[in-house]
Design a protein around this motif. Structure first.
Motif, short mmCIF file in Angstrom:
data_model
loop_
_atom_site.label_atom_id
_atom_site.label_comp_id
_atom_site.label_asym_id
_atom_site.label_seq_id
_atom_site.Cartn_x
_atom_site.Cartn_y
_atom_site.Cartn_z
N ALA A 165 0.84 -1.21 0.00
CA ALA A 165 0.00 0.00 0.00
C ALA A 165 0.88 1.26 0.00
O ALA A 165 0.60 2.21 -0.75
N ALA A 166 1.94 1.26 0.80
CA ALA A 166 2.84 2.42 0.84
C ALA A 166 3.51 2.62 -0.51
O ALA A 166 3.62 3.75 -1.00
N GLY A 167 3.95 1.54 -1.13
CA GLY A 167 4.57 1.64 -2.45
C GLY A 167 3.60 2.15 -3.50
O GLY A 167 3.96 2.95 -4.36
N ALA A 168 2.36 1.69 -3.43
CA ALA A 168 1.34 2.13 -4.38
C ALA A 168 1.07 3.63 -4.22
O ALA A 168 0.90 4.34 -5.21
N LYS A 169 1.04 4.09 -2.99
CA LYS A 169 0.87 5.53 -2.75
C LYS A 169 2.03 6.31 -3.32
O LYS A 169 1.84 7.37 -3.93
N ASP A 170 3.25 5.80 -3.15
CA ASP A 170 4.44 6.46 -3.71
C ASP A 170 4.36 6.53 -5.23
O ASP A 170 4.94 7.43 -5.83
N CYS A 171 3.67 5.59 -5.84
CA CYS A 171 3.52 5.57 -7.31
C CYS A 171 2.34 6.41 -7.78
O CYS A 171 2.03 6.44 -8.98
N GLY A 172 1.64 7.07 -6.86
CA GLY A 172 0.55 7.96 -7.24
C GLY A 172 -0.82 7.32 -7.30
O GLY A 172 -1.75 7.90 -7.87
N LEU A 173 -0.97 6.15 -6.72
CA LEU A 173 -2.26 5.47 -6.72
C LEU A 173 -3.02 5.74 -5.42
O LEU A 173 -2.40 5.89 -4.36
N ASN A 174 -4.32 5.80 -5.50
CA ASN A 174 -5.17 5.82 -4.30
C ASN A 174 -5.30 4.36 -3.88
O ASN A 174 -5.48 3.48 -4.72
N VAL A 175 -5.26 4.11 -2.58
CA VAL A 175 -5.16 2.74 -2.09
C VAL A 175 -6.18 2.45 -0.99
O VAL A 175 -6.39 3.27 -0.10
N LEU A 176 -6.78 1.26 -1.07
CA LEU A 176 -7.60 0.71 0.02
C LEU A 176 -6.99 -0.65 0.36
O LEU A 176 -7.10 -1.59 -0.42
N PRO A 177 -6.29 -0.76 1.50
CA PRO A 177 -5.69 -2.04 1.85
C PRO A 177 -6.71 -2.99 2.48
O PRO A 177 -7.57 -2.56 3.25
N TYR A 178 -6.64 -4.25 2.13
CA TYR A 178 -7.48 -5.29 2.72
C TYR A 178 -6.53 -6.27 3.42
O TYR A 178 -6.15 -7.29 2.87
N TYR A 179 -6.13 -5.90 4.63
CA TYR A 179 -5.14 -6.66 5.38
C TYR A 179 -5.55 -8.10 5.60
O TYR A 179 -4.76 -9.02 5.42
N SER A 180 -6.80 -8.32 5.99
CA SER A 180 -7.23 -9.70 6.31
C SER A 180 -7.31 -10.59 5.07
O SER A 180 -7.19 -11.80 5.17
N SER A 181 -7.48 -9.98 3.89
CA SER A 181 -7.56 -10.76 2.66
C SER A 181 -6.23 -10.82 1.92
O SER A 181 -6.08 -11.57 0.96
N GLY A 182 -5.26 -9.99 2.30
CA GLY A 182 -3.94 -10.04 1.72
C GLY A 182 -3.76 -9.35 0.38
O GLY A 182 -2.87 -9.70 -0.38
N TYR A 183 -4.60 -8.35 0.09
CA TYR A 183 -4.44 -7.62 -1.16
C TYR A 183 -4.79 -6.16 -0.96
O TYR A 183 -5.27 -5.77 0.10
N ILE A 184 -4.53 -5.35 -2.01
CA ILE A 184 -4.92 -3.94 -1.97
C ILE A 184 -5.77 -3.63 -3.19
O ILE A 184 -5.64 -4.27 -4.24
N HIS A 185 -6.64 -2.66 -3.03
CA HIS A 185 -7.41 -2.10 -4.14
C HIS A 185 -6.72 -0.80 -4.48
O HIS A 185 -6.44 0.02 -3.60
N VAL A 186 -6.38 -0.61 -5.77
CA VAL A 186 -5.77 0.65 -6.21
C VAL A 186 -6.67 1.28 -7.25
O VAL A 186 -7.36 0.60 -8.00
N GLU A 187 -6.66 2.62 -7.27
CA GLU A 187 -7.46 3.34 -8.25
C GLU A 187 -6.82 4.70 -8.56
O GLU A 187 -5.97 5.17 -7.83
N ILE A 188 -7.25 5.25 -9.69
CA ILE A 188 -6.76 6.58 -10.08
C ILE A 188 -7.88 7.58 -9.95
O ILE A 188 -9.03 7.22 -9.85
#
Length: 188
Positions: A165-188
């Motif tokens: 999630a931190a890396g995605a933010k650094d790349c300019g993406l909006n992020v919603l982390p799903y810690y319990s599921s092990g993935y992130i949602h990214v959007e522009i």
């Protein structure tokens, strides 16, 4: 030392972004072959109507097992960026749509490619564009960015959700982390 590392990472992201843009430009003549990549109108035409839905993608006829035995070669997949094929972004519904209910936004492609370069390891896209039926099926919100080609769900093996999630933010993406599921949602 931290400043040098950060400068190096930003430099690598910029290099990946430039390479991605150059690659996407190289797809220019092929754009008309795939409905997921919009074709630019000829110069001087400004009042052309914009279609609501992309044209249906013509897929090659299915290959039977006999063609594999005769030495028929498979065509390489159409690449969205150097590390991702268009197929990875395609709707994964059970046949409700043709796989491309909307066009994937080039900005999303570029930023996810930059994320892949940021970590230097594969990033797995679990959900790209979605049709209305698939979005409802997975419990997506009615205003989902997936339905507009502006979002993806992804993970990176060996990278924690928080770090991704931190890396995605650094790349300019909006992020919603799903810690319990092990993935992130990214959007522009």
């Amino acid at each position: 030392m931290k400043r040098l590392k950060k400068t190096f990472i930003i430099g690598m992201i910029m290099v990946c972004a430039v390479v991605s843009m150059m690659f996407l430009r190289g797809l220019g003549p092929k754009r008309a072959e795939n409905a997921a990549i919009p074709e630019a109108p000829p110069a001087g035409i400004t009042d052309a109507p914009t279609p609501e839905k992309p044209a249906e993608t013509e897929l090659p006829p299915p290959q039977d097992n006999d063609s594999d035995r005769t030495g028929g070669e498979e065509e390489p997949p159409l690449m969205a960026t150097p590390h991702f094929s268009m197929e990875e972004y395609q709707c994964d519904c059970a046949g409700y749509c043709d796989g491309w209910p909307c066009v994937v936004e080039p900005e999303l492609l570029e930023k996810i490619e930059a994320l892949r370069c940021y970590f230097g390891r594969p990033v797995i896209i679990t959900s790209g564009v979605r049709c209305e039926a698939r979005n409802e099926e997975v419990g997506g919100v009615s205003w989902s960015f997936h339905k507009r080609g502006c979002a993806a769900d992804l993970y990176c093996p060996g990278v924690g959700v928080g770090d991704l999630a931190a890396g995605a933010k650094d790349c300019g993406l909006n992020v919603l982390p799903y810690y319990s599921s092990g993935y992130i949602h990214v959007e522009i």
